[in-house]
Design a protein around this motif. Sequence first.
Motif, PDB file in Angstrom:
ATOM      1  N   VAL A 217       0.843  -1.198   0.000  1.00  0.00           N
ATOM      2  CA  VAL A 217       0.000   0.000   0.000  1.00  0.00           C
ATOM      3  C   VAL A 217       0.880   1.250   0.000  1.00  0.00           C
ATOM      4  N   GLU A 219       1.895   5.142   0.663  1.00  0.00           N
ATOM      5  CA  GLU A 219       1.639   5.974   1.833  1.00  0.00           C
ATOM      6  C   GLU A 219       0.385   6.826   1.671  1.00  0.00           C
ATOM      7  N   LEU A 222      -3.087   5.037   2.745  1.00  0.00           N
ATOM      8  CA  LEU A 222      -3.253   4.368   4.034  1.00  0.00           C
ATOM      9  C   LEU A 222      -4.628   4.631   4.640  1.00  0.00           C
ATOM     10  N   ASP A 223      -5.078   5.878   4.670  1.00  0.00           N
ATOM     11  CA  ASP A 223      -6.379   6.190   5.266  1.00  0.00           C
ATOM     12  C   ASP A 223      -7.518   5.542   4.489  1.00  0.00           C
ATOM     13  N   ARG A 226      -7.687   1.843   5.328  1.00  0.00           N
ATOM     14  CA  ARG A 226      -8.233   1.568   6.663  1.00  0.00           C
ATOM     15  C   ARG A 226      -9.753   1.738   6.723  1.00  0.00           C
ATOM     16  N   LEU A 249      -2.225  -4.650   8.510  1.00  0.00           N
ATOM     17  CA  LEU A 249      -1.543  -3.542   7.856  1.00  0.00           C
ATOM     18  C   LEU A 249      -0.285  -3.247   8.658  1.00  0.00           C
ATOM     19  N   ALA A 253       6.993   1.026   6.991  1.00  0.00           N
ATOM     20  CA  ALA A 253       7.159   0.877   5.548  1.00  0.00           C
ATOM     21  C   ALA A 253       8.340  -0.025   5.225  1.00  0.00           C
ATOM     22  N   THR A 259       6.654   1.188   0.776  1.00  0.00           N
ATOM     23  CA  THR A 259       5.223   0.884   0.827  1.00  0.00           C
ATOM     24  C   THR A 259       4.955   0.042   2.066  1.00  0.00           C
ATOM     25  N   TYR A 260       3.665  -0.081   2.403  1.00  0.00           N
ATOM     26  CA  TYR A 260       3.262  -0.770   3.622  1.00  0.00           C
ATOM     27  C   TYR A 260       2.606  -2.112   3.258  1.00  0.00           C
ATOM     28  N   ALA A 262       0.291  -5.237   3.358  1.00  0.00           N
ATOM     29  CA  ALA A 262      -1.049  -5.430   3.929  1.00  0.00           C
ATOM     30  C   ALA A 262      -1.601  -6.767   3.467  1.00  0.00           C
TER      31      ALA A 262
END
Length: 366
Positions: A217, A219, A222-223, A226, A249, A253, A259-260, A262
């Motif tokens: 994901v 940055e 992110l919101d 979620r 999640l 990073a 990236t994150y 998930a």
Amino acid sequence: MTSRMSARPLRFGLYVAIAALSLSGCNKPAEEVKAKPERPVSIVKAHFASAVAPRSLVGVVKARVESNLGFRVTGKIAQRLVDRGAKVKAGQPLAILDQTDWKLQLQQSQAALAAARSSRDQTVAERDRITQLRLKGWSTSSDLDKANAAADQASGGFVQAERAVTLQQNTLSYATLLADADGIVTATLAEPGQVVASGQAVIALAHAGTPEADVSVPEAMLDRVRGGTASVVLWSRPDKVYPAVLRELTPSADAATRTYPARFSIEKTGKEIDLGMTATVTISDASAAVARLPLGAILDDGQGASVFVVDPQTKALARRQVTVQGYDSQAAIVASGISEGDDVVALGVQKLHAGDVVRLVSQAGF
């Protein structure tokens, strides 16, 4: 004089004839006077979707739990009983080490246990005999103490020999690698004849259960990830949409991609999903649904924004007032006033009027 008198009736007859022709033209049927040719128009189908365009992430289908299984003892692999892709059950043997040395050690421990049992039985019997003699006064307290000490020592040696046998039995059982859950073998990391260390990975097992889509994901998303609603589409089955739920999640990073990672649990799945398939995760916001229409479909002549909708039966135009939420470079965002699936005229609305009968010549791709 006579010629002038004869010319007047001729002129009068000419005027009467012209008037009659004019009146005959005025008596034509009203339908012929009002008939208009059908206007060719291009339409677009009204479709309502989230006001914010959904975002997609490409990932890979994985199992929720993937474990690398290894032996708990060091040894030489004698047999590997499964191959990559095999479906296994919990407790099923996967590989076996050479058990020769452990079997000999077990036999040695069992022999020591038998000797310890014999010694214990003998010393306990000797203690019981001396105890009886001491009660009759035929033995000394010193002999009784020695007998008790020997019996206790022999009993402790027997317990120690029992534990040694148990340990050797456990060690022998560790020579067989068992599946710890139902699942699929995803990798074989060792071959027969190879000497492996204790804990070295030999078999990779993906546990059975709800599959997951593993994605990265950015940055900026992110919101949305979620709080949005997720769905998954497999590249192998683009016609099937699966609901998904964000399960994990990562809070930090990736150092290389920034990236994150998930994980999305894919719900309502069947046997058609295999591990390793490519999947697209679509994130949609829970905002109000709007329709996006071409800019040329909006007519605003001072009475508010409106569009022309084609009646599917009569092909007549109906003008409808709409609420325009906003505009972008390509479309007008309509919040209300039309329904899902309405045929909306896409171009040339300034030349049209309510009630006009039109002919559909094309459907605009939008």
